[in-house]
Design an enzyme around this catalytic site. Structure first.
Site, PDB file in Angstrom:
ATOM      1  CB  THR A  92      -5.808   6.318  -1.793  1.00 14.66           C
ATOM      2  OG1 THR A  92      -6.864   5.405  -2.108  1.00 14.66           O
ATOM      3  CG2 THR A  92      -5.591   6.329  -0.293  1.00 14.66           C
TER       4      THR A  92
ATOM      5  CD  GLU B 283      -3.150  -0.394   0.289  1.00 20.18           C
ATOM      6  OE1 GLU B 283      -2.994  -0.473  -0.955  1.00 20.18           O
ATOM      7  OE2 GLU B 283      -4.141   0.110   0.814  1.00 20.18           O
TER       8      GLU B 283
HETATM    9  N1  LIG Z   1      -2.788  -4.460  -7.715  1.00 21.21           N
HETATM   10  C1  LIG Z   1      -3.301  -3.235  -7.763  1.00 21.21           C
HETATM   11  N2  LIG Z   1      -4.637  -3.083  -7.755  1.00 21.21           N
HETATM   12  C2  LIG Z   1      -5.200  -1.845  -7.834  1.00 21.21           C
HETATM   13  N3  LIG Z   1      -4.509  -0.694  -7.926  1.00 21.21           N
HETATM   14  C3  LIG Z   1      -3.165  -0.806  -7.930  1.00 21.21           C
HETATM   15  C4  LIG Z   1      -2.519  -2.060  -7.827  1.00 21.21           C
HETATM   16  N4  LIG Z   1      -1.186  -1.850  -7.837  1.00 21.21           N
HETATM   17  C5  LIG Z   1      -1.010  -0.526  -7.943  1.00 21.21           C
HETATM   18  N5  LIG Z   1      -2.199   0.115  -8.014  1.00 21.21           N
HETATM   19  C6  LIG Z   1      -2.396   1.572  -8.134  1.00 21.21           C
HETATM   20  O1  LIG Z   1      -3.020   2.032  -6.945  1.00 21.21           O
HETATM   21  C7  LIG Z   1      -3.929   3.072  -7.230  1.00 21.21           C
HETATM   22  C8  LIG Z   1      -5.297   2.662  -6.712  1.00 21.21           C
HETATM   23  O2  LIG Z   1      -5.227   2.555  -5.364  1.00 21.21           O
HETATM   24  P1  LIG Z   1      -6.128   3.443  -4.468  1.00 21.21           P
HETATM   25  O3  LIG Z   1      -6.109   4.858  -4.981  1.00 21.21           O
HETATM   26  O4  LIG Z   1      -5.714   3.192  -3.071  1.00 21.21           O
HETATM   27  O5  LIG Z   1      -7.550   2.840  -4.801  1.00 21.21           O
HETATM   28  P2  LIG Z   1      -8.545   2.199  -3.820  1.00 21.21           P
HETATM   29  O6  LIG Z   1      -9.182   3.356  -3.124  1.00 21.21           O
HETATM   30  O7  LIG Z   1      -9.541   1.493  -4.657  1.00 21.21           O
HETATM   31  O8  LIG Z   1      -7.747   1.311  -2.964  1.00 21.21           O
HETATM   32  C9  LIG Z   1      -3.956   3.243  -8.722  1.00 21.21           C
HETATM   33  O9  LIG Z   1      -3.096   4.303  -9.040  1.00 21.21           O
HETATM   34  C10 LIG Z   1      -3.380   1.936  -9.235  1.00 21.21           C
HETATM   35  O10 LIG Z   1      -2.721   2.083 -10.454  1.00 21.21           O
HETATM   36  N1  LIG Z   2      -7.229   5.274   5.653  1.00 22.06           N
HETATM   37  C1  LIG Z   2      -7.033   5.419   4.232  1.00 22.06           C
HETATM   38  C2  LIG Z   2      -7.917   4.417   3.533  1.00 22.06           C
HETATM   39  C3  LIG Z   2      -7.900   4.500   2.031  1.00 22.06           C
HETATM   40  O1  LIG Z   2      -8.811   3.535   1.526  1.00 22.06           O
HETATM   41  P1  LIG Z   2      -9.024   3.304  -0.034  1.00 22.06           P
HETATM   42  O2  LIG Z   2      -9.988   2.185  -0.130  1.00 22.06           O
HETATM   43  O3  LIG Z   2      -9.558   4.574  -0.582  1.00 22.06           O
HETATM   44  O4  LIG Z   2      -7.680   2.971  -0.593  1.00 22.06           O
HETATM   45  C4  LIG Z   2      -7.410   6.837   3.840  1.00 22.06           C
HETATM   46  O5  LIG Z   2      -8.480   7.270   4.254  1.00 22.06           O
HETATM   47  O6  LIG Z   2      -6.638   7.502   3.152  1.00 22.06           O
END
Ligand SMILES: Nc1ncnc2c1ncn2[C@@H]1O[C@H](COP(=O)(O)OP(=O)(O)O)[C@@H](O)[C@H]1O
Ligand SMILES: N[C@@H](CCOP(=O)(O)O)C(=O)O
Length: 295
Positions: free
Chosen positions: A168, A120
């Protein structure tokens, strides 16, 4: 070859920013791993075109590096990226459980939460574990620097995902750096109420405990239609509604007999604003599971 299913999750639940998380029944990522000399990644499914296959930039690839477990990794995305439903975390969680088993590493699930959180960190800039914890352990989870708690709970939830993307990383940029004492006191009261609600399987307490005045309003401003969707959900019987993770998904708690109406109301309210959306009706779900193991 080994295949693991890891569920979507909803982090924060309003009052537990970077602390609370909950596993959903669906959607989920399905990750298949095979031993290899070096890690390669192939991504298919929801939003695959936005996900890097470079192992250094994919959460699953970072997990392989952290576990020193090179593999060919196939990720079938059920959880769309930038959804607020722990998309990047679901891949990290599934990869951690799969590679730990494939290479017989013997890490506990709590140790795998830390490993997956490194995945993450690679995408959001910080190693927050509030999505990977419920995706691995299941249930309602509480993450602190010194460990993670998981409790099973039976509370109906609705996650509503609009067809807009909020990263995020961007949504962390709008979080205020400080808060007034009365808002902090209010948040502590909500967090305690929500925790008691999960412990007692009480949708009213869980919903009331989602109320939070510092992070949520800043994030809500990034989500078109937020106020109208919250109002529609409440009118349909939601006991509480808030931003799911960093958004744009919203998460609502409700009594079982109101779940269908809450889901429809949220989708319709987004659509009234010209935004397509879908709702996932869920309970507090299970964590990552090995679904295929070909020795
Ligand atoms: N295995 C993966 N699955 C999804 N997103 C990924 C992965 N690896 C890297 N990423 C990157 O992470 C970002 C998405 O994560 P995030 O913004 O935290 O979304 P979510 O809120 O759905 O978790 C995107 O920029 C994506 O390209
Ligand atoms: N605590 C984090 C959780 C982000 O969750 P996501 O599902 O949007 O990746 C935040 O609030 O930034």
């Amino acid at each position: 070859m080994l295949t693991v299913r890891a569920p979507a999750t909803s982090a924060n639940l309003g009052s537990g920013f970077d602390v609370f998380g909950v596993a959903l029944d669906r959607p989920a990522d399905v990750v298949t791993v095979e031993r290899a000399d070096e890690t390669t990644i192939e991504v298919t499914g929801a939003g695959a075109q936005y996900i890097p296959e470079n192992p250094a930039k994919n959460t699953a690839g970072v997990v392989a590096r952290e576990l020193d477990a090179p593999a060919h990794i196939r990720i079938d995305k059920g959880v769309r990226p930038s959804s607020g439903l722990g998309s990047s975390a679901a891949s990290a969680a599934a990869a951690a459980v799969a590679l730990n088993a494939l290479y017989d590493r013997g890490n506990t699930n709590e140790e795998l939460v830390r490993v997956a959180a490194e995945g993450e960190a690679a995408v959001s800039g910080e190693a927050h574990a509030d999505n990977v914890a419920p995706s691995i352990l299941g249930g309602f989870t509480v993450v602190r620097d010194d460990g993670v708690l998981s409790i099973n709970a039976d509370v109906p939830l609705v996650a509503c995902l609009p067809e807009i993307a909020v990263s995020t990383r961007d949504a962390r940029g709008v979080v205020p750096r400080s808060a007034e004492m009365d808002d902090i006191v209010h948040t502590v009261g909500s967090a305690a109420t929500l925790t008691a609600g999960m412990q007692r399987d009480d949708p009213m307490l869980v919903g009331r405990g989602m109320d939070e005045r510092v992070v949520t309003p800043a994030r809500a401003a990034l989500i078109d239609g937020y106020d109208a969707v919250c109002e529609a959900a409440s009118e349909a019987g939601a006991t509480g509604v808030t931003v799911s993770g960093a958004g744009p998904a919203l998460i609502a708690a409700c009594y079982p007999e109101r779940q269908r109406a809450v889901a429809s109301a949220m989708v319709e309210a987004f659509e009234d604003d010209g935004i397509d959306a879908r709702a996932y009706r869920s309970t507090v779900g299970r964590g990552a599971e090995i679904i295929e193991n070909e020795g």
